[in-house]
Structures are given as structure tokens and as C-alpha cells.
Enzyme design. Structure first.
Site, short mmCIF file in Angstrom:
data_model
loop_
_atom_site.label_atom_id
_atom_site.label_comp_id
_atom_site.label_asym_id
_atom_site.label_seq_id
_atom_site.Cartn_x
_atom_site.Cartn_y
_atom_site.Cartn_z
N HIS A 51 32.28 11.01 -7.87
CA HIS A 51 32.96 11.15 -6.58
C HIS A 51 33.11 12.64 -6.27
O HIS A 51 33.43 13.43 -7.15
CB HIS A 51 34.33 10.49 -6.65
CG HIS A 51 35.17 10.74 -5.43
ND1 HIS A 51 35.03 10.03 -4.27
CD2 HIS A 51 36.16 11.65 -5.20
CE1 HIS A 51 35.89 10.47 -3.36
NE2 HIS A 51 36.59 11.46 -3.91
N MET A 59 0.84 -1.19 0.00
CA MET A 59 0.00 0.00 0.00
C MET A 59 0.88 1.24 0.00
O MET A 59 1.13 1.87 1.03
CB MET A 59 -0.96 -0.04 1.19
CG MET A 59 -1.98 -1.17 1.05
SD MET A 59 -3.16 -1.20 2.40
CE MET A 59 -4.28 -2.51 1.87
#
Length: 481
Positions: A460, A332
Site C-alpha cells: 500500500h 496471435m
């Protein structure tokens, strides 16, 4: 004479309104029925406003640890609950208006009231009987009202509501659901949270940040029971470090009410009972589908365990009637409802390449502190399914960006099929993991192997680098650990 459409959708939550937009894009004459708030529970009382509350809590936590970042703030930062709640409600109101704009933009008629299936291809809309939990937002200009409406295709998207346990029913004052927990008139000094799923843990985390003494009671042996056990254990340790008290393998068997407090009788599996007195109790023991008063029984539409039974495309056992979202069963989640609705309407339209909903690739996110996110099989479930697995792990403590953020407590875990290199599951705990999980969701949908993930270049310095390192670790090739 009844107004006639190609498609009528009952309910304007994420599943309902997204389906309406897609139906209009596909050329269908479309209407959507709503009894209370455009945007449904998610936008008005769930996903969105809770994230606004949690953002306030996050800012407060950071402010009270400013010295950790070399910053000086005078005194202790405190929360003004009225302003915190007002901001949250303002966010919802803004998005509610956005849904109204989308309906107008896509020429979707809005019908205001409660809908009932009177016969296949027809609904009867009457005035809303249920009192709104707060004053309704302004009706969309030109909204239609009571009457009989016809459509070849009717999609039920009525969502779900909090589940109540016998004898511990919410009363709006001492025992709360998420409705009351989202807009407290004043902050309780102490709370018992019954249930440690996403709703329970998010509110426990929020109120702890706001300064409350919080106890979480969970029937299962781990918090967030659907999550990987290792991730759950890590999250529990971090939550307890923040001062939350967590009791697992126990239930609230009884609640005694005083004028302005409750005493919860917490019973463990061995029969021992601990009495915990608190200002309020939040009942977060799950939700149940809104299937009542829709005319389902009269039309012979099959239901099971409080939800409408559908196939992978949202079709019920009665031709021309469909169901999507929470009312169609677990998981749900708003994003499941949206995708389910798109699949349903595209199947109706005959769009090529439509695939049945694959629930194994639906991510789950919990926005507590620390956040938790996952997709696919847990390590235990993968082994139960007969897979010989490779498991990779990577700690936030070894990631430069996490250390720079001052958020070095977390972990990313990946589960692979040793034989084929298939990514079976990914599980995360730590800062912003709810934003990272989509990378693994995409990988799983593209049937990406471990080799392809290893050859992907991640930027990075980022938190996302840990995703690759976790993959490398599963194959004994981690570079930074």
C-alpha cells in the site's frame, strides 16, 4: 553439399528468435532464416513501435491536462508527427540490433533470404522477393545467404500479416494497414477504423490523442469482442468520453475513394447505411498466417483456416517439422509465440517436465486509453462451461493510488468457481492494467484459490491492492468499497 544443423527456424519474430536462443542453450547447432527484419513484425511493426507511439500520446494527454495536477503549461501542447514517428522507429531499430546481438552471443547462424521446405529435413533459401516496407536494417555480420540447408528439426515461425476484405483492400494511401498507420507522413484530421480488436482500438486511441476525429466500426455488438462484456462496456464509455465515435453491430460494406479522402458506407444489421467521409481508413479486421510459398502442400503438412495445424508442443503431422506463433493459430500474440517456441524446442530436446501449451492461461492486453487486460474465462464463458460462479468487482475510484495518480476510472473483475474457489478468469480496465494482469496469470498457473489470494499481503498504496479487493468482493468481504 548442404550446410547441416540440428535446428533451423524460419522466421526471426519473437517466437523464432527466442526459440533459437533456447535451442542454442540446449546445445543444438542452430540457424535462423529471415527475409526482411530481425525481430519480425512485433518488434519492427507491431507490439514495440505501437507502444512507443502510444507513449507519446499518453504524454500529450497528460500535458494537455496539466492543470488537473496543479501545473501550468503555456498554451496547448501539440504533436510533431515526424518526431513522434522517428522516436518509434528508433526504438524498433535499437531492439532490432539487440536481436542481432543475441544471435551472435548464442552462436546462432543467421541466414538471409526466403526459405521453402524442399523436403523433410531440408530447406531451400532464395533471395528475398518481397520488397521490404522500409530499408532493411544492416545485415548481421557474417550472415549467410542463398543455398540449401539441412536440419533434423525445422520450425516454421513465419508469423502473420494484415487480413484484407474483398473490395476494401489496403492501397497504402487512403486505406491503411498498421504499416501505414504507424508512420504517417502527416496526421489525418479524420479517420475511420474498421475493426475494434487490439490493433484497431490502439490506433483509434492514438490518433484521437493526436487530435484526429475518429470513428470505429465493429461488426460484433461490443468492442474488443474477446473481452468480458462488462469490461468492454466500461472501456467503450471511457473511449466515447474522450470523443471517439463507436458504431457496433455494423460493417463497412463499401469504400468510395476521392483524391485525398474516403467515404465509408457503414451498414447496420437492420440494413440502414450511414456514409462517413474521412481522410483515411485503417483496416484492422484481423491477421492471417503466412503459410504461402513454404512448400507445405507439397509435403502434405496439414493446414486449417489459414494456419498450420500443430499439437500442444508445436509438432505438425510431418515428422521433424514444427510450427509456432501466429502461423500456428490463435491467440496471435507475441508472448504466446515465445512460450510456444520454448515448449517446442524443449520437447524436442527431451527436457523433463515440459507441458503442452495451455491457451486458457495466456493473457491478452490492449494498450489504448484506458488499457484493457485479461486472462482466463469471461463471466459469460464460465457460465457457458457450466460453472456456478462468484464474481468480484472493485473500482479504481475507491483506490488511493489511482486517485492520487488522477486515474480513478477503471475496474477489476474476478470470476471464481463457487464450488472449489478456483480462479477462472480476471478482467481489468484502467491505467497500467497491462502491468497488473501478470499477478493473476501467476495465480492461475499455480492453481491458487480464493483463500490463498485473500491471505496474500499486497503493498500500500498501489494499484495492485485492487486485485485483492476484487477477490474479497467475490466473497462479500471487500474492505474499501
Amino acid at each position: 553439399m548442404a550446410d547441416t544443423y540440428d535446428v533451423i527456424i524460419i522466421g526471426s519474430g519473437p517466437g523464432g528468435y527466442v526459440t533459437a536462443v533456447r535451442a542454442a542453450q540446449l546445445g543444438f547447432k542452430t540457424a535462423i532464416v529471415e527475409r526482411e527484419h530481425l525481430g519480425g513484425i512485433c518488434l519492427n511493426w507491431g507490439c514495440i513501435p505501437t507502444k512507443a507511439l502510444l507513449r507519446s500520446a499518453e504524454i500529450l494527454d497528460h500535458a494537455n491536462h496539466a492543470k488537473d495536477y496543479g501545473l501550468k503549461l503555456e498554451g496547448t501542447m501539440t504533436a510533431d508527427v515526424k518526431d513522434v514517428v522517428a522516436r518509434s522507429r528508433g526504438v524498433s531499430a535499437r531492439l532490432n540490433g539487440g536481436v542481432g546481438f543475441l544471435m551472435k552471443k548464442n552462436k546462432v547462424d543467421v541466414i538471409w533470404g526466403e526459405a521453402k521446405l524442399s523436403k523433410p529435413g531440408e530447406i531451400l533459401v532464395t533471395k528475398t522477393k518481397k520488397a521490404p516496407v522500409e530499408p532493411q536494417h544492416p545485415l548481421p555480420k557474417g550472415a549467410l545467404g542463398e543455398g540449401t540447408y539441412k536440419a533434423k528439426h525445422i520450425i516454421v515461425a513465419t508469423g502473420a500479416r494484415p487480413r484484407a476484405l474483398p473490395g476494401i483492400e489496403p492501397d497504402g494511401k487512403l486505406i491503411w494497414t498498421y504499416f501505414e498507420a504507424m508512420k504517417p507522413a502527416e496526421l489525418p484530421k479524420s479517420l475511420v477504423v474498421m475493426g475494434s480488436g487490439a490493433i484497431g482500438i490502439e490506433f483509434a486511441s492514438f490518433y484521437k490523442s493526436m487530435g484526429a476525429d475518429v470513428t470505429v466500426v465493429e461488426l460484433m455488438d461490443q468492442i474488443m469482442p474477446v473481452e468480458d462484456a462488462e469490461i468492454s462496456a466500461f472501456a467503450r464509455k471511457q473511449l466515447e468520453k474522450r470523443g471517439l465515435k463507436i458504431i457496433t453491430g455494423a460493417k463497412v460494406s463499401k469504400v468510395e475513394k476521392e483524391a485525398n479522402s474516403i467515404t465509408a458506407h457503414v451498414e447496420t444489421k437492420d440494413g440502414k447505411v450511414e456514409k462517413i467521409t474521412a481522410d483515411r481508413l485503417i483496416s484492422a479486421v484481423g491477421v492471417q498466417g503466412n503459410i504461402e510459398n513454404l512448400g507445405l502442400e507439397e509435403l502434405g503438412i496439414k493446414t486449417e483456416r489459414g494456419c498450420i495445424v500443430v499439437d500442444g508442443y508445436g509438432a505438425t503431422n510431418v515428422k521433424g517439422i514444427y510450427a509456432i506463433g501466429d502461423v500456428a493459430g490463435a491467440p496471435m500474440l507475441a508472448h504466446k509465440a515465445e512460450h510456444e517456441g520454448v515448449i517446442c524446442i524443449e520437447k524436442i530436446a527431451g527436457v523433463k517436465g515440459v507441458h503442452a501449451l495451455d491457451k486458457s492461461k495466456i493473457p491478452g492486453c490492449t494498450y489504448c486509453n484506458p488499457q484493457v487486460a485479461s486472462v482466463g474465462l469471461t463471466e459469460a464463458k464460465a457460465k457457458e462451461a457450466g460453472y456456478d460462479v462468484r464474481v468480484g468487482r472493485f473500482s479504481f475510484a475507491a483506490n488511493g493510488k489511482a486517485i492520487a495518480l488522477g486515474e480513478d476510472q477503471g475496474m477489476i473483475k474476478t470470476v471464481f468457481d463457487k464450488k472449489t474457489g478456483q480462479l477462472l478468469g480476471a478482467h481489468m480496465v484502467g491505467t497500467e492494467v497491462t502491468e497488473l494482469i501478470q499477478g493473476f496469470v501467476v495465480a492461475m498457473n499455480l492453481e491458487t484459490t480464493e483463500e490463498e489470494l485473500m491471505h496474500t499481503v499486497f503493498p500500500h498504496p498501489t494499484l495492485s491492492e485492487m486485485m485483492k479487493e476484487s477477490v474479497l468482493d467475490a466473497y462479500g468481504r471487500a474492505l474499501n468499497a
